[in-house]
Design an enzyme around this catalytic site. Structure first.
Site, mmCIF file in Angstrom:
data_model
loop_
_atom_site.group_PDB
_atom_site.id
_atom_site.type_symbol
_atom_site.label_atom_id
_atom_site.label_comp_id
_atom_site.label_asym_id
_atom_site.label_seq_id
_atom_site.Cartn_x
_atom_site.Cartn_y
_atom_site.Cartn_z
ATOM 1 N N GLY A 1 14.961 -28.187 28.421
ATOM 2 C CA GLY A 1 14.501 -29.648 28.675
ATOM 3 C C GLY A 1 15.348 -30.073 30.246
ATOM 4 N N GLN B 1 18.301 -36.263 35.675
ATOM 5 C CA GLN B 1 18.575 -34.633 36.269
ATOM 6 C C GLN B 1 17.347 -34.927 37.365
ATOM 7 O OE1 GLN B 1 18.463 -32.602 32.680
ATOM 8 N NE2 GLN B 1 20.008 -31.627 33.201
ATOM 9 N N CYS C 1 23.705 -27.559 30.655
ATOM 10 C CA CYS C 1 23.004 -28.463 31.634
ATOM 11 C C CYS C 1 22.949 -28.051 32.648
ATOM 12 C CB CYS C 1 24.193 -29.607 31.222
ATOM 13 S SG CYS C 1 22.786 -31.058 31.343
ATOM 14 N N LEU C 2 21.529 -27.906 33.144
ATOM 15 C CA LEU C 2 21.455 -28.133 34.245
ATOM 16 C C LEU C 2 22.050 -28.292 35.790
ATOM 17 C CD1 LEU C 2 17.389 -27.616 35.665
ATOM 18 C CD2 LEU C 2 19.095 -25.501 35.085
ATOM 19 N N HIS D 1 20.246 -33.394 23.000
ATOM 20 C CA HIS D 1 20.861 -34.059 24.508
ATOM 21 C C HIS D 1 20.269 -34.795 25.983
ATOM 22 C CE1 HIS D 1 23.289 -31.243 27.450
ATOM 23 N NE2 HIS D 1 21.841 -31.365 28.300
ATOM 24 N N GLU D 2 18.554 -34.102 25.560
ATOM 25 C CA GLU D 2 17.488 -35.401 26.399
ATOM 26 C C GLU D 2 17.805 -36.882 26.681
ATOM 27 O OE1 GLU D 2 17.194 -33.453 29.012
ATOM 28 O OE2 GLU D 2 17.359 -30.734 28.514
ATOM 29 N N HIS E 1 20.744 -38.026 28.299
ATOM 30 C CA HIS E 1 21.074 -38.597 29.311
ATOM 31 C C HIS E 1 20.133 -39.706 29.613
ATOM 32 C CE1 HIS E 1 21.692 -34.102 31.542
ATOM 33 N NE2 HIS E 1 20.969 -33.621 30.632
HETATM 34 NI NI NI Z 1 21.111 -31.609 30.426
#
Ligand code: NI
Length: 165
Positions: A48, A53, A98-99, A140-141, A144
Site C-alpha cells: 500500500g 509518501q 512502512c516505506l 494504515h494508508e 497517512h
Molecule cells: Ni506507511
C-alpha cells in the site's frame, strides 16, 4: 510512467493532513494513480502507498494485498480517492512496517473489520468491506492522509518498536 521518490521520516510532509483529491483534473489524478501503483509494485513486499509518501498531500491511496508473500483475503488492486472509514469493529494486534520509516517496524492495534467509502479512479462511489490484513493496510494508508504514522499508534516506543535486521 515513472517511479516516484519515497518520502521518509522526518520529512514534515508525512505529518500534514492531506487535501481532498476529487477536484483534481482527471489527467493529473490518473497519472498520480498510475505512478503510485507502479511505485508500490516496484518495492518488494509493499502492499500500500498513500500520496503523502510520494510528496503529494492529496487524499489518494493505492493498496494491493496480493503483493504480500502470504495469501490473505483481498479485493485485488484498490485505488481509493478521498477514502473515509465509516465503521470499524473488533481489534487485532499486528506488526507493521512502512516505506517511509525504512528502519523500524512496530506492533499496532487496529480494527479487525472496517467499511470504507471512497471514490474509485473513475469518480464512482465505492464501498469496501474488509477484514484482517487488508483492513489493517487500509487503516494504515488512510492514517497517512491525516499525517498519522504507525509510530504514532504504538502503545510504547520502548517495547513495541523494533529495528529491522
Ligand atoms: Ni506507511
Amino acid at each position: 510512467m515513472s517511479l516516484l521518490k519515497i518520502v521518509t521520516i522526518p520529512d514534515p510532509i508525512l505529518k500534514l493532513p492531506s487535501q481532498p483529491a476529487h477536484e483534481l483534473s482527471r489527467e493529473v489524478l490518473l497519472q498520480l494513480i498510475h505512478d503510485m501503483t507502479e511505485t508500490m509494485r516496484h518495492h518488494p513486499h509493499c502492499v500500500g502507498l498513500a500520496a503523502p509518501q510520494v510528496g503529494r498531500n492529496l487524499r489518494v491511496v493505492v493498496i494491493d494485498v496480493t503483493l504480500h508473500p502470504k495469501p490473505h483475503p483481498n479485493h485485488g488492486l484498490l485505488v481509493l480517492i478521498d477514502p473515509v472509514i465509516t465503521s470499524a469493529a473488533g481489534k487485532r494486534l499486528g506488526r507493521e512496517g512502512c516505506l517511509s520509516i525504512p528502519d523500524l517496524t512496530g506492533n499496532v492495534v487496529r480494527a479487525e473489520r472496517i467499511s470504507v467509502r471512497a471514490l474509485g479512479p473513475d469518480g464512482a462511489a465505492v464501498k469496501i468491506d474488509a477484514g484482517g490484513f487488508e483492513a489493517v493496510v487500509l487503516q494504515h494508508e488512510i492514517d497517512h492522509l491525516d499525517g498519522i504514522l504507525f509510530l504514532d499508534r504504538v502503545s510504547s516506543l520502548k517495547t513495541d518498536v523494533f529495528r529491522r535486521a
